[in-house]
Design a protein around this motif. Sequence first.
Motif, PDB file in Angstrom:
ATOM      1  N   TYR A   1       0.824  -1.205   0.000  1.00 49.30           N
ATOM      2  CA  TYR A   1       0.000   0.000   0.000  1.00 49.30           C
ATOM      3  C   TYR A   1       0.858   1.255   0.000  1.00 49.30           C
ATOM      4  O   TYR A   1       2.012   1.231   0.404  1.00 49.30           O
TER       5      TYR A   1
ATOM      6  N   THR B   1     -18.664  -0.328  -2.367  1.00 48.21           N
ATOM      7  CA  THR B   1     -18.080   0.540  -1.349  1.00 48.21           C
ATOM      8  C   THR B   1     -18.586   0.200   0.047  1.00 48.21           C
ATOM      9  O   THR B   1     -19.797   0.111   0.270  1.00 48.21           O
TER      10      THR B   1
ATOM     11  N   GLU C   1     -14.916   6.100   7.384  1.00 50.85           N
ATOM     12  CA  GLU C   1     -13.997   5.371   6.512  1.00 50.85           C
ATOM     13  C   GLU C   1     -14.769   4.945   5.275  1.00 50.85           C
ATOM     14  O   GLU C   1     -15.900   4.469   5.379  1.00 50.85           O
TER      15      GLU C   1
ATOM     16  N   ILE D   1     -14.166   2.508   1.915  1.00 54.00           N
ATOM     17  CA  ILE D   1     -13.312   1.531   1.235  1.00 54.00           C
ATOM     18  C   ILE D   1     -13.968   1.204  -0.096  1.00 54.00           C
ATOM     19  O   ILE D   1     -15.075   0.661  -0.140  1.00 54.00           O
TER      20      ILE D   1
ATOM     21  N   HIS E   1      -7.925  -1.825  -4.078  1.00 47.38           N
ATOM     22  CA  HIS E   1      -8.969  -1.071  -3.377  1.00 47.38           C
ATOM     23  C   HIS E   1      -8.339   0.151  -2.712  1.00 47.38           C
ATOM     24  O   HIS E   1      -7.123   0.207  -2.529  1.00 47.38           O
ATOM     25  N   THR E   2      -9.177   1.122  -2.427  1.00 46.59           N
ATOM     26  CA  THR E   2      -8.698   2.323  -1.745  1.00 46.59           C
ATOM     27  C   THR E   2      -9.440   2.486  -0.430  1.00 46.59           C
ATOM     28  O   THR E   2     -10.574   2.020  -0.265  1.00 46.59           O
ATOM     29  N   PHE E   3      -8.775   3.144   0.472  1.00 49.23           N
ATOM     30  CA  PHE E   3      -9.302   3.449   1.801  1.00 49.23           C
ATOM     31  C   PHE E   3      -9.186   4.959   1.975  1.00 49.23           C
ATOM     32  O   PHE E   3      -8.115   5.529   1.747  1.00 49.23           O
ATOM     33  N   GLU E   4     -10.265   5.611   2.352  1.00 47.58           N
ATOM     34  CA  GLU E   4     -10.240   7.041   2.641  1.00 47.58           C
ATOM     35  C   GLU E   4     -10.730   7.266   4.072  1.00 47.58           C
ATOM     36  O   GLU E   4     -11.679   6.617   4.514  1.00 47.58           O
ATOM     37  N   TRP E   5     -10.072   8.165   4.782  1.00 44.62           N
ATOM     38  CA  TRP E   5     -10.378   8.481   6.174  1.00 44.62           C
ATOM     39  C   TRP E   5     -10.800   9.939   6.247  1.00 44.62           C
ATOM     40  O   TRP E   5     -10.096  10.816   5.732  1.00 44.62           O
TER      41      TRP E   5
ATOM     42  N   GLU F   1      -5.542   8.804   2.676  1.00 44.30           N
ATOM     43  CA  GLU F   1      -5.945   7.981   1.550  1.00 44.30           C
ATOM     44  C   GLU F   1      -4.901   6.876   1.393  1.00 44.30           C
ATOM     45  O   GLU F   1      -3.700   7.157   1.414  1.00 44.30           O
TER      46      GLU F   1
END
Length: 174
Positions: A27, A121, A140, A142, A150-154, A167
Amino acid sequence: MMAMMMELAKPGENHKLLARAVGTWTYTVKMWMTPDPKAPPSESSGSSVTREIMGGRYFISEHTGKMQMPGTDGKMKDMEFKGMATEGYDNVKKKFVASWLDNMGTGIMLIEGDYDASAKTFTYRGEIEMMPGMKTKIREVIKIQDKDHHTFEWYEDRGGTEVRTMEIAYTRKS
Protein backbone atom coordinates in the motif's frame (compact mmCIF):
# COMPACT_ATOMS: atom_id res chain seq x y z
CA MET A 1 -34.48 -19.56 20.37
CA MET A 2 -31.42 -21.85 20.28
CA ALA A 3 -32.06 -22.65 16.60
CA MET A 4 -32.17 -18.92 15.81
CA MET A 5 -28.91 -18.34 17.69
CA MET A 6 -27.23 -21.15 15.77
CA GLU A 7 -28.45 -19.69 12.46
CA LEU A 8 -27.20 -16.20 13.42
CA ALA A 9 -23.77 -17.68 14.24
CA LYS A 10 -23.22 -18.90 10.66
CA PRO A 11 -21.05 -16.93 8.23
CA GLY A 12 -23.04 -15.70 5.24
CA GLU A 13 -22.79 -13.70 2.03
CA ASN A 14 -21.52 -10.58 3.81
CA HIS A 15 -18.64 -12.58 5.29
CA LYS A 16 -17.79 -13.72 1.75
CA LEU A 17 -17.49 -10.04 0.75
CA LEU A 18 -14.87 -9.56 3.49
CA ALA A 19 -13.10 -12.79 2.50
CA ARG A 20 -12.13 -11.19 -0.82
CA ALA A 21 -9.46 -9.22 1.07
CA VAL A 22 -7.61 -12.33 2.26
CA GLY A 23 -4.03 -12.19 1.00
CA THR A 24 -0.89 -10.07 1.02
CA TRP A 25 -1.06 -6.43 -0.05
CA THR A 26 1.28 -3.50 -0.62
CA TYR A 27 0.00 0.00 0.00
CA THR A 28 0.86 3.66 -0.41
CA VAL A 29 -0.46 6.26 2.03
CA LYS A 30 -1.12 9.97 1.63
CA MET A 31 -1.79 11.93 4.82
CA TRP A 32 -2.86 15.53 5.14
CA MET A 33 -1.73 16.46 8.65
CA THR A 34 -1.66 20.26 8.52
CA PRO A 35 -4.71 22.53 8.61
CA ASP A 36 -3.50 24.16 5.36
CA PRO A 37 -5.59 22.56 2.57
CA LYS A 38 -2.95 23.57 0.00
CA ALA A 39 -0.11 21.77 1.81
CA PRO A 40 1.10 18.62 0.07
CA PRO A 41 0.38 15.32 1.81
CA SER A 42 3.07 13.27 3.49
CA GLU A 43 3.53 9.94 1.73
CA SER A 44 4.63 6.52 2.93
CA SER A 45 4.21 2.86 2.05
CA GLY A 46 3.98 -0.54 3.61
CA SER A 47 2.41 -3.96 3.42
CA SER A 48 -0.46 -5.83 5.01
CA VAL A 49 -1.59 -9.41 5.36
CA THR A 50 -5.27 -10.29 5.79
CA ARG A 51 -6.30 -13.71 7.04
CA GLU A 52 -9.53 -15.45 7.95
CA ILE A 53 -10.19 -16.67 11.50
CA MET A 54 -12.95 -18.62 13.25
CA GLY A 55 -14.35 -20.32 10.18
CA GLY A 56 -14.70 -17.16 8.11
CA ARG A 57 -16.59 -15.16 10.73
CA TYR A 58 -13.80 -12.61 11.16
CA PHE A 59 -10.78 -11.31 9.27
CA ILE A 60 -7.56 -9.94 10.76
CA SER A 61 -5.33 -7.54 8.82
CA GLU A 62 -1.84 -6.77 10.08
CA HIS A 63 -0.19 -3.66 8.65
CA THR A 64 3.48 -2.64 8.75
CA GLY A 65 5.32 0.29 7.25
CA LYS A 66 7.23 3.48 7.88
CA MET A 67 5.72 6.93 8.16
CA GLN A 68 7.02 10.44 8.64
CA MET A 69 6.11 11.73 12.09
CA PRO A 70 7.43 14.61 14.17
CA GLY A 71 10.00 13.46 16.72
CA THR A 72 10.42 14.87 20.23
CA ASP A 73 12.55 17.63 18.71
CA GLY A 74 9.76 18.56 16.27
CA LYS A 75 11.71 17.39 13.22
CA MET A 76 10.14 14.87 10.87
CA LYS A 77 11.61 11.38 10.92
CA ASP A 78 10.74 7.87 9.76
CA MET A 79 8.90 5.87 12.39
CA GLU A 80 7.96 2.21 12.23
CA PHE A 81 4.22 1.73 11.98
CA LYS A 82 2.27 -1.37 13.00
CA GLY A 83 -1.50 -1.70 13.01
CA MET A 84 -4.16 -4.38 13.21
CA ALA A 85 -7.78 -4.48 12.07
CA THR A 86 -10.42 -7.06 12.93
CA GLU A 87 -13.44 -7.07 10.63
CA GLY A 88 -16.64 -9.05 10.50
CA TYR A 89 -20.33 -8.89 9.80
CA ASP A 90 -22.69 -8.94 12.77
CA ASN A 91 -25.73 -10.98 11.72
CA VAL A 92 -27.73 -9.66 14.69
CA LYS A 93 -27.05 -5.95 14.07
CA LYS A 94 -26.99 -6.45 10.29
CA LYS A 95 -23.88 -4.25 10.19
CA PHE A 96 -20.26 -4.65 9.22
CA VAL A 97 -18.16 -4.21 12.36
CA ALA A 98 -14.46 -3.51 12.80
CA SER A 99 -11.82 -2.60 15.32
CA TRP A 100 -8.45 -0.91 14.81
CA LEU A 101 -5.38 -0.61 17.01
CA ASP A 102 -1.82 0.48 16.30
CA ASN A 103 1.49 1.38 17.89
CA MET A 104 0.74 5.13 17.70
CA GLY A 105 -1.66 4.98 20.67
CA THR A 106 -3.31 2.78 23.28
CA GLY A 107 -6.97 3.06 22.28
CA ILE A 108 -9.04 0.58 20.32
CA MET A 109 -11.31 2.12 17.71
CA LEU A 110 -14.67 0.43 17.12
CA ILE A 111 -16.71 1.21 14.02
CA GLU A 112 -19.83 -0.04 12.22
CA GLY A 113 -20.81 0.23 8.61
CA ASP A 114 -22.66 -0.84 5.51
CA TYR A 115 -21.85 -2.05 2.01
CA ASP A 116 -23.23 -0.47 -1.16
CA ALA A 117 -23.09 -3.24 -3.78
CA SER A 118 -23.78 -0.91 -6.72
CA ALA A 119 -20.78 1.29 -5.79
CA LYS A 120 -18.68 -1.63 -4.42
CA THR A 121 -18.08 0.54 -1.35
CA PHE A 122 -17.95 -0.09 2.38
CA THR A 123 -18.71 2.94 4.59
CA TYR A 124 -17.89 2.77 8.31
CA ARG A 125 -18.59 5.37 10.98
CA GLY A 126 -17.32 5.81 14.50
CA GLU A 127 -15.75 8.13 17.00
CA ILE A 128 -12.17 8.38 18.22
CA GLU A 129 -10.61 10.09 21.20
CA MET A 130 -6.90 10.68 20.53
CA MET A 131 -6.61 13.28 23.32
CA PRO A 132 -8.60 13.31 26.59
CA GLY A 133 -11.99 14.95 26.06
CA MET A 134 -11.41 15.53 22.33
CA LYS A 135 -13.81 13.12 20.62
CA THR A 136 -13.83 13.20 16.84
CA LYS A 137 -16.39 11.62 14.52
CA ILE A 138 -14.79 9.71 11.67
CA ARG A 139 -15.88 8.03 8.47
CA GLU A 140 -14.00 5.37 6.51
CA VAL A 141 -14.75 4.66 2.86
CA ILE A 142 -13.31 1.53 1.24
CA LYS A 143 -13.81 1.37 -2.53
CA ILE A 144 -13.22 -1.93 -4.31
CA GLN A 145 -11.84 -1.35 -7.83
CA ASP A 146 -11.28 -5.03 -8.65
CA LYS A 147 -10.02 -8.19 -6.95
CA ASP A 148 -6.48 -6.81 -6.76
CA HIS A 149 -7.04 -3.11 -5.93
CA HIS A 150 -8.97 -1.07 -3.38
CA THR A 151 -8.70 2.32 -1.75
CA PHE A 152 -9.30 3.45 1.80
CA GLU A 153 -10.24 7.04 2.64
CA TRP A 154 -10.38 8.48 6.17
CA TYR A 155 -12.47 11.53 7.00
CA GLU A 156 -12.58 13.50 10.27
CA ASP A 157 -15.14 15.98 11.53
CA ARG A 158 -13.25 19.20 12.18
CA GLY A 159 -15.59 21.71 13.75
CA GLY A 160 -18.64 20.53 11.81
CA THR A 161 -16.78 20.16 8.51
CA GLU A 162 -15.74 16.74 7.28
CA VAL A 163 -12.14 16.69 6.03
CA ARG A 164 -10.29 13.89 4.24
CA THR A 165 -7.03 13.37 6.11
CA MET A 166 -5.81 10.05 4.72
CA GLU A 167 -5.95 7.98 1.55
CA ILE A 168 -4.46 4.51 1.11
CA ALA A 169 -4.16 2.66 -2.21
CA TYR A 170 -3.82 -1.13 -1.88
CA THR A 171 -2.49 -3.56 -4.51
CA ARG A 172 -2.63 -7.32 -4.05
CA LYS A 173 0.80 -8.95 -3.88
CA SER A 174 -0.51 -12.53 -3.51
